[in-house]
Design a protein around this motif. Structure first.
Motif, PDB file in Angstrom:
ATOM      1  N   TYR A   9      -0.814 -49.235  38.486  1.00 36.91           N
ATOM      2  CA  TYR A   9       0.366 -49.127  39.348  1.00 36.91           C
ATOM      3  C   TYR A   9       0.482 -50.341  40.265  1.00 36.91           C
ATOM      4  O   TYR A   9       1.578 -50.851  40.503  1.00 36.91           O
ATOM      5  CB  TYR A   9       0.306 -47.838  40.179  1.00 36.91           C
ATOM      6  N   VAL A  14       5.212 -48.878  33.059  1.00 37.83           N
ATOM      7  CA  VAL A  14       5.338 -48.284  34.385  1.00 37.83           C
ATOM      8  C   VAL A  14       6.787 -48.432  34.820  1.00 37.83           C
ATOM      9  O   VAL A  14       7.329 -49.537  34.844  1.00 37.83           O
ATOM     10  CB  VAL A  14       4.397 -48.967  35.408  1.00 37.83           C
ATOM     11  N   MET A  46       9.395 -47.747  38.004  1.00 39.11           N
ATOM     12  CA  MET A  46       9.279 -47.626  39.459  1.00 39.11           C
ATOM     13  C   MET A  46      10.661 -47.531  40.084  1.00 39.11           C
ATOM     14  O   MET A  46      11.624 -48.080  39.575  1.00 39.11           O
ATOM     15  CB  MET A  46       8.609 -48.870  40.056  1.00 39.11           C
ATOM     16  N   TYR A  79       6.428 -43.840  40.898  1.00 38.91           N
ATOM     17  CA  TYR A  79       6.125 -44.427  39.605  1.00 38.91           C
ATOM     18  C   TYR A  79       5.995 -43.327  38.555  1.00 38.91           C
ATOM     19  O   TYR A  79       5.606 -42.210  38.861  1.00 38.91           O
ATOM     20  CB  TYR A  79       4.779 -45.138  39.581  1.00 38.91           C
ATOM     21  N   LEU A 128       4.083 -43.465  34.619  1.00 37.05           N
ATOM     22  CA  LEU A 128       3.337 -44.280  33.671  1.00 37.05           C
ATOM     23  C   LEU A 128       3.431 -43.623  32.303  1.00 37.05           C
ATOM     24  O   LEU A 128       3.122 -42.434  32.161  1.00 37.05           O
ATOM     25  CB  LEU A 128       1.881 -44.392  34.114  1.00 37.05           C
TER      26      LEU A 128
END
Length: 131
Positions: free
Chosen positions: A26, A71, A73, A87, A89
Motif C-alpha cells: 500500500y 492497488v 486508491m 485502498y 488490493l
C-alpha cells in the motif's frame, strides 16, 4: 490504480505475502500517487513530509508470490490538516485486502503537523469520493 510487484522478500513461511508487507505494498502505491503523481502536476510539497496517523487493514484472502498486485486508491476524507486514503488490493483480479490510512501533512524541519495547502487540496479533490 497502481501495479505493485510482489517480491520474494514479501513472503512468509507459508508462501503467502506476510501481513505486515501488505502495508509496504500500500505504501508503494501511496508514494507513487503523492510523490510521483503530485510532482507530475507541479506539486512537490507532499515530498516535504507526510506522516501516518493511523492504518486499518482487512485481509480477505492470501496473496501468493507471482504477478504484481493492483492497488486502487481514493480519498475518503479531506480535512484541514489530514486526509484519509482508502485502498483495495487485487490479486489476479480478485479483491484480497482493503485498507485505510490517515495521512497528516508534516513539517519535518520544524517537527510539527501542518495544514493542507490550497494546491494540495486541489490535487486531492479529484480523488475524493464523498460518502
Amino acid at each position: 490504480m497502481y501495479d505493485v510487484p510482489v517480491r520474494w522478500s514479501d513472503m512468509d513461511a507459508y508462501g503467502h505475502v506476510n501481513n505486515a508487507r501488505f502495508l509496504t505494498l500500500y505504501e508503494e502505491a501511496r508514494v507513487a500517487m503523492f510523490f510521483v503523481g503530485a510532482r507530475a502536476h507541479g506539486l512537490g510539497s507532499f515530498e516535504e513530509g507526510i506522516v501516518i496517523a493511523r492504518h486499518e487493514i482487512d485481509y480477505l484472502r492470501p496473496v501468493d508470490f507471482g504477478d504484481p498486485v493492483r492497488v486502487e486508491m481514493w480519498i475518503s476524507a479531506l480535512k484541514t490538516a489530514s486526509f484519509t486514503v482508502d485502498y483495495e488490493l487485487y490479486d489476479d483480479g480478485v479483491l484480497a485486502s482493503k485498507a485505510r490510512s490517515v495521512c497528516v501533512p508534516y513539517n519535518l524541519a520544524e517537527g510539527h503537523p501542518r495544514r493542507l495547502s490550497a494546491e494540495e487540496k486541489d490535487f486531492l479533490t479529484p480523488y475524493w469520493i464523498r460518502s
